[in-house]
Design a protein around this motif. Structure first.
Motif, PDB file in Angstrom:
ATOM      1  N   ALA A 166       0.874  -1.182   0.000  1.00 31.60           N
ATOM      2  CA  ALA A 166       0.000   0.000   0.000  1.00 31.60           C
ATOM      3  C   ALA A 166       0.904   1.223   0.000  1.00 31.60           C
ATOM      4  O   ALA A 166       1.949   1.226   0.659  1.00 31.60           O
ATOM      5  N   TRP A 214       0.692   3.948   1.406  1.00 29.00           N
ATOM      6  CA  TRP A 214       0.793   4.605   2.713  1.00 29.00           C
ATOM      7  C   TRP A 214       1.537   3.750   3.746  1.00 29.00           C
ATOM      8  O   TRP A 214       1.761   4.184   4.872  1.00 29.00           O
ATOM      9  N   CYS A 215       1.929   2.541   3.355  1.00 26.46           N
ATOM     10  CA  CYS A 215       2.562   1.605   4.294  1.00 26.46           C
ATOM     11  C   CYS A 215       4.079   1.672   4.153  1.00 26.46           C
ATOM     12  O   CYS A 215       4.646   1.164   3.186  1.00 26.46           O
ATOM     13  N   ASP A 229      -0.915  -2.696  -5.318  1.00 22.65           N
ATOM     14  CA  ASP A 229      -1.370  -1.879  -4.199  1.00 22.65           C
ATOM     15  C   ASP A 229      -2.770  -2.361  -3.836  1.00 22.65           C
ATOM     16  O   ASP A 229      -3.669  -2.366  -4.680  1.00 22.65           O
ATOM     17  N   VAL A 230      -2.945  -2.768  -2.593  1.00 22.02           N
ATOM     18  CA  VAL A 230      -4.215  -3.347  -2.160  1.00 22.02           C
ATOM     19  C   VAL A 230      -5.378  -2.365  -2.273  1.00 22.02           C
ATOM     20  O   VAL A 230      -6.528  -2.789  -2.398  1.00 22.02           O
ATOM     21  N   ASP A 231      -5.084  -1.073  -2.249  1.00 29.23           N
ATOM     22  CA  ASP A 231      -6.155  -0.079  -2.379  1.00 29.23           C
ATOM     23  C   ASP A 231      -6.552   0.137  -3.839  1.00 29.23           C
ATOM     24  O   ASP A 231      -7.658   0.593  -4.123  1.00 29.23           O
ATOM     25  N   GLU A 232      -5.662  -0.189  -4.760  1.00 27.81           N
ATOM     26  CA  GLU A 232      -5.953  -0.031  -6.186  1.00 27.81           C
ATOM     27  C   GLU A 232      -6.706  -1.235  -6.753  1.00 27.81           C
ATOM     28  O   GLU A 232      -7.513  -1.099  -7.669  1.00 27.81           O
ATOM     29  N   LYS A 236      -8.590  -3.852  -4.943  1.00 27.82           N
ATOM     30  CA  LYS A 236      -9.146  -4.407  -3.702  1.00 27.82           C
ATOM     31  C   LYS A 236      -9.701  -5.814  -3.866  1.00 27.82           C
ATOM     32  O   LYS A 236      -9.578  -6.633  -2.969  1.00 27.82           O
ATOM     33  N   SER A 248      -8.695  -8.937  -1.531  1.00 26.69           N
ATOM     34  CA  SER A 248      -9.737  -9.620  -0.768  1.00 26.69           C
ATOM     35  C   SER A 248      -9.769 -11.115  -1.098  1.00 26.69           C
ATOM     36  O   SER A 248      -9.799 -11.962  -0.207  1.00 26.69           O
TER      37      SER A 248
END
Length: 123
Positions: free
Chosen positions: A41, A43-44, A70-73, A75, A79
């Protein structure tokens, strides 16, 4: 000319969509390439710190497909792969998870990838 193009290819491929994920996993499965995925991520900080190490691994292990996402890009993939923390490194063979390493531990990651590669070659 093609050899020069190969040298310019990124060693780590960034996955930015479900389609991209499916394409690379399918290709690796068909070619019988093992896959190592870095779930991160932006931010990580530990994820960011691991990027150069992951690039180095990709240069070291030429017969392995290295993916980062990126897990936010993306998702839905994070998941589906049950990613709960970053960074997480997932080792795939034939599209199936063989190992999962959570956290920024370069020595453990290298050791597990070494084992994974050697066991994959004997298949």
């Amino acid at each position: 000319m093609e050899d020069k193009e190969d040298l310019k290819k990124p060693k780590v491929i960034k996955i930015d969509s479900q389609k991209s994920w499916e394409h690379h996993i399918s290709h690796a499965t068909n070619q019988k390439y093992p896959v190592v995925v870095h779930f991160s991520a932006f931010w990580c900080v530990p994820s960011i710190v691991m990027n150069p190490f992951f690039q180095e691994l990709a240069s070291t292990y030429q017969d392995v497909l290295f993916l980062t996402l990126d897990v936010d890009e993306v998702k839905e993939i994070a998941s589906k792969m049950e990613i709960k923390a970053m960074p997480t490194f997932v080792l795939l063979s034939g599209g199936t998870t063989v190992d999962k390493i959570v956290g920024a531990n370069p020595d453990e990651i290298r050791k597990r990838i070494d084992h994974f590669i050697h066991s994959h070659k004997s298949m």
